[in-house]
Design a protein around this motif. Sequence first.
Motif, PDB file in Angstrom:
ATOM      1  N   HIS A  11       0.863  -1.181   0.000  1.00 50.87           N
ATOM      2  CA  HIS A  11       0.000   0.000   0.000  1.00 50.87           C
ATOM      3  C   HIS A  11       0.902   1.234   0.000  1.00 50.87           C
ATOM      4  CE1 HIS A  11      -3.069  -2.911   1.179  1.00 50.87           C
ATOM      5  NE2 HIS A  11      -2.218  -3.315   2.110  1.00 50.87           N
ATOM      6  N   VAL A  12       0.893   1.969  -1.097  1.00 50.37           N
ATOM      7  CA  VAL A  12       1.777   3.130  -1.225  1.00 50.37           C
ATOM      8  C   VAL A  12       0.946   4.403  -1.225  1.00 50.37           C
ATOM      9  CG1 VAL A  12       3.531   1.831  -2.478  1.00 50.37           C
ATOM     10  CG2 VAL A  12       1.757   3.037  -3.758  1.00 50.37           C
ATOM     11  N   ALA A  13       1.512   5.447  -0.643  1.00 50.75           N
ATOM     12  CA  ALA A  13       0.881   6.769  -0.626  1.00 50.75           C
ATOM     13  C   ALA A  13       1.959   7.792  -0.946  1.00 50.75           C
ATOM     14  CB  ALA A  13       0.247   7.051   0.735  1.00 50.75           C
ATOM     15  N   ALA A  14       1.801   8.454  -2.075  1.00 51.67           N
ATOM     16  CA  ALA A  14       2.746   9.509  -2.436  1.00 51.67           C
ATOM     17  C   ALA A  14       2.479  10.743  -1.585  1.00 51.67           C
ATOM     18  CB  ALA A  14       2.623   9.835  -3.917  1.00 51.67           C
ATOM     19  N   GLY A  15       3.444  11.650  -1.548  1.00 54.07           N
ATOM     20  CA  GLY A  15       3.293  12.864  -0.761  1.00 54.07           C
ATOM     21  C   GLY A  15       2.309  13.828  -1.390  1.00 54.07           C
ATOM     22  N   SER A  16       1.601  14.580  -0.548  1.00 52.44           N
ATOM     23  CA  SER A  16       0.661  15.590  -1.037  1.00 52.44           C
ATOM     24  C   SER A  16       1.402  16.884  -1.347  1.00 52.44           C
ATOM     25  CB  SER A  16      -0.426  15.851   0.007  1.00 52.44           C
ATOM     26  OG  SER A  16      -1.168  14.681   0.272  1.00 52.44           O
ATOM     27  N   GLY A  17       0.886  17.615  -2.315  1.00 45.71           N
ATOM     28  CA  GLY A  17       1.481  18.899  -2.650  1.00 45.71           C
ATOM     29  C   GLY A  17       1.178  19.942  -1.586  1.00 45.71           C
ATOM     30  N   GLY A  18       2.093  20.893  -1.410  1.00 45.72           N
ATOM     31  CA  GLY A  18       1.872  21.964  -0.453  1.00 45.72           C
ATOM     32  C   GLY A  18       0.898  23.004  -0.992  1.00 45.72           C
ATOM     33  N   HIS A  19       0.186  23.671  -0.105  1.00 46.72           N
ATOM     34  CA  HIS A  19      -0.777  24.692  -0.513  1.00 46.72           C
ATOM     35  C   HIS A  19      -0.048  25.944  -0.999  1.00 46.72           C
ATOM     36  CE1 HIS A  19      -3.628  22.024   1.083  1.00 46.72           C
ATOM     37  NE2 HIS A  19      -3.670  22.466   2.333  1.00 46.72           N
ATOM     38  N   GLY A  20      -0.664  26.604  -1.987  1.00 45.18           N
ATOM     39  CA  GLY A  20      -0.167  27.901  -2.406  1.00 45.18           C
ATOM     40  C   GLY A  20      -0.498  28.959  -1.359  1.00 45.18           C
ATOM     41  N   CYS A  21       0.157  30.090  -1.453  1.00 50.62           N
ATOM     42  CA  CYS A  21      -0.010  31.159  -0.470  1.00 50.62           C
ATOM     43  C   CYS A  21      -0.680  32.364  -1.121  1.00 50.62           C
ATOM     44  CB  CYS A  21       1.348  31.555   0.106  1.00 50.62           C
ATOM     45  SG  CYS A  21       1.297  32.967   1.233  1.00 50.62           S
ATOM     46  N   ARG A  66       3.725   2.194   2.903  1.00 56.69           N
ATOM     47  CA  ARG A  66       4.851   3.093   2.660  1.00 56.69           C
ATOM     48  C   ARG A  66       4.324   4.438   2.153  1.00 56.69           C
ATOM     49  NH1 ARG A  66       9.817   0.341   3.025  1.00 56.69           N
ATOM     50  NH2 ARG A  66       9.332  -1.637   4.074  1.00 56.69           N
ATOM     51  N   LYS A  67       4.912   5.525   2.673  1.00 55.71           N
ATOM     52  CA  LYS A  67       4.440   6.867   2.321  1.00 55.71           C
ATOM     53  C   LYS A  67       5.617   7.799   2.105  1.00 55.71           C
ATOM     54  CE  LYS A  67       1.127  10.458   3.671  1.00 55.71           C
ATOM     55  NZ  LYS A  67       1.917  11.520   3.030  1.00 55.71           N
ATOM     56  N   ALA A  68       5.529   8.602   1.040  1.00 56.47           N
ATOM     57  CA  ALA A  68       6.531   9.627   0.772  1.00 56.47           C
ATOM     58  C   ALA A  68       6.170  10.895   1.542  1.00 56.47           C
ATOM     59  CB  ALA A  68       6.615   9.911  -0.724  1.00 56.47           C
ATOM     60  N   THR A  69       7.089  11.852   1.586  1.00 58.95           N
ATOM     61  CA  THR A  69       6.874  13.079   2.352  1.00 58.95           C
ATOM     62  C   THR A  69       6.096  14.102   1.528  1.00 58.95           C
ATOM     63  OG1 THR A  69       9.016  13.941   1.635  1.00 58.95           O
ATOM     64  CG2 THR A  69       8.948  12.745   3.718  1.00 58.95           C
ATOM     65  N   ASP A  86      11.331  12.048  -2.559  1.00 58.01           N
ATOM     66  CA  ASP A  86      10.865  10.791  -3.138  1.00 58.01           C
ATOM     67  C   ASP A  86      11.231   9.623  -2.226  1.00 58.01           C
ATOM     68  OD1 ASP A  86       9.947  12.195  -5.320  1.00 58.01           O
ATOM     69  OD2 ASP A  86      11.703  11.768  -6.565  1.00 58.01           O
ATOM     70  N   LEU A  87      10.353   8.625  -2.183  1.00 60.53           N
ATOM     71  CA  LEU A  87      10.608   7.403  -1.422  1.00 60.53           C
ATOM     72  C   LEU A  87      10.986   6.305  -2.413  1.00 60.53           C
ATOM     73  CD1 LEU A  87      10.553   5.784   1.222  1.00 60.53           C
ATOM     74  CD2 LEU A  87       8.117   5.361   0.806  1.00 60.53           C
ATOM     75  N   VAL A  88      12.225   5.840  -2.338  1.00 60.03           N
ATOM     76  CA  VAL A  88      12.740   4.817  -3.250  1.00 60.03           C
ATOM     77  C   VAL A  88      12.711   3.468  -2.550  1.00 60.03           C
ATOM     78  CG1 VAL A  88      14.694   4.067  -4.646  1.00 60.03           C
ATOM     79  CG2 VAL A  88      14.200   6.517  -4.408  1.00 60.03           C
ATOM     80  N   LEU A  89      11.986   2.506  -3.153  1.00 57.01           N
ATOM     81  CA  LEU A  89      11.834   1.171  -2.566  1.00 57.01           C
ATOM     82  C   LEU A  89      12.548   0.145  -3.444  1.00 57.01           C
ATOM     83  CD1 LEU A  89       8.019   1.316  -1.695  1.00 57.01           C
ATOM     84  CD2 LEU A  89       9.959   1.859  -0.211  1.00 57.01           C
ATOM     85  N   PRO A  90      13.601  -0.514  -2.942  1.00 55.79           N
ATOM     86  CA  PRO A  90      14.304  -1.529  -3.743  1.00 55.79           C
ATOM     87  C   PRO A  90      13.497  -2.822  -3.824  1.00 55.79           C
ATOM     88  CG  PRO A  90      15.256  -1.385  -1.549  1.00 55.79           C
ATOM     89  CD  PRO A  90      14.224  -0.304  -1.619  1.00 55.79           C
ATOM     90  N   VAL A  91      13.495  -3.426  -5.001  1.00 58.16           N
ATOM     91  CA  VAL A  91      12.796  -4.696  -5.220  1.00 58.16           C
ATOM     92  C   VAL A  91      13.729  -5.643  -5.958  1.00 58.16           C
ATOM     93  CG1 VAL A  91      10.495  -3.658  -5.258  1.00 58.16           C
ATOM     94  CG2 VAL A  91      11.777  -3.884  -7.395  1.00 58.16           C
ATOM     95  N   PRO A  92      13.504  -6.952  -5.867  1.00 60.38           N
ATOM     96  CA  PRO A  92      14.367  -7.913  -6.568  1.00 60.38           C
ATOM     97  C   PRO A  92      14.188  -7.840  -8.078  1.00 60.38           C
ATOM     98  CG  PRO A  92      13.099  -8.964  -4.800  1.00 60.38           C
ATOM     99  CD  PRO A  92      12.504  -7.621  -5.015  1.00 60.38           C
TER     100      PRO A  92
END
Length: 479
Positions: A11-21, A66-69, A86-92
């Motif tokens: 179960h992967v979750a990418a990071g959310s974008g920051g809000h504009g100002c 797993r979740k990215a920032t 970025d969250l880098v996950l090594p796989v075989p």
Amino acid sequence: MTTFVDRVELHVAAGSGGHGCASVHREKFKPLGGPDGGNGGRGGDVILVVDQDVTTLLDYHHSPHRKATNGQPGAGDNRSGKDGQDLVLPVPDGTVVMDREGNVLADMVGQGTTFVAGQGGRGGLGNAALASARRKAPGFALLGVPGEERDLVLELKTVADVALVGYPSAGKSSLISVLSAAKPKIADYPFTTLVPNLGVVTAGSTVYTVADVPGLIPGASQGRGLGLEFLRHVERCSVLVHVLDTATLEADRDPVSDLDVIEEELRQYGAGLENRPRIVVLNKIDVPDGQDLAEMVRPDLEARGYRVFEVSAVAHKGLKELSFGLAELVAAARAAKPKEEATRIVIRPKAVDDSGFTVKREEDGIYRVRGEKPERWIRQTDFNNDEAVGYLADRLNRLGVEDELMKAGARAGDGVAIGPEENAVVFDWEPTMMAGAEMLGRRGEDHRLEAPRPAAQRRRDREAERDEAQRAYDDFEPF
């Protein structure tokens, strides 16, 4: 304790974008210096990368989430937020990535191969980026887009040149231990091998890998015994080796019947296994009865077109001939293999006439709008800000959503939902012509930057605009 895992749900979750100002520049003698709100940072991606040092999916069995920032929000003085990492996950090597329905998304083969499993969300634009000649001082900014969340299935398929197939305790583990430096577990009880074993063999100038995987029994192609867990690891192999036990103590078994059973399982499993080059190894000829049985069945096997080797893993007999014979087949298979990228990532392009969204009237009378852009724009909108809502209406109108709603028969006051059923934004539709299309272009303007008009004049202008918009709406004929 589990030490080898070749199939996991991740179960992967990418990071959310920051809000504009939303910010206005202020300094001495410049109380209204214009918008200077910065953009939000991009959310981090979740990326799968093939790493030759990784041989199992065990880490994801223990930690499947797993979740990215996230990206950082923008700030005043045109300062953009920091991008998420970025969250880098090594796989075989040989990992197949699928969705929950079993659709293959990527077939990852080769060191360094990458696949973006979760796309980071876009950062929201600040009001400085939203300013234009018509919208000089936006009083709003866009929100960051949530990162992509996905449920994936990772499945490992062993990458090897040669696969040893045969009944449990036929001597496959012993054979790979003497052909290579592999040290598999060896015993005389069924299913000694519970995980694939890989060994590297050098024969002359040819270097190739041999896989010893769990043994087959009747019904393996339907999942009996170790079943599919075995056959999955044979799919990528170029050459199949039937390891037949010539010294079995079971009265209802002999090398020829064992071969027929295994061939039938390969045929039922499919995946092209029935067409792979194969040879037959008659093992355990160091046993007197084994040598006699091998001599009896060899003519029958050669008559079927098989190349037969008589070996003894214990006594180290016939191993050199076998290793060089396998090297010939591997070299031929490599030469016949087309020159193409090993990695396969499935891309499903959109149709050329795809408008990017759909409008469908549901049974309850709601008109549901689905599409990447409308749904992303909804997530970027701060519904507590009237200017932001007006900006959203402008974008949807330019995309053609209103035209499609009218074609579908929508009328003012009908319910419209944008997004999936579980996470939709629902509102009562008011066509922009009814709301004043001419007025929409004024949303987001800061009237403090314009020459002031008398209150009576502003009131007369608003009444005229409403009357004109009402006449346009009354004269409109839906498609």
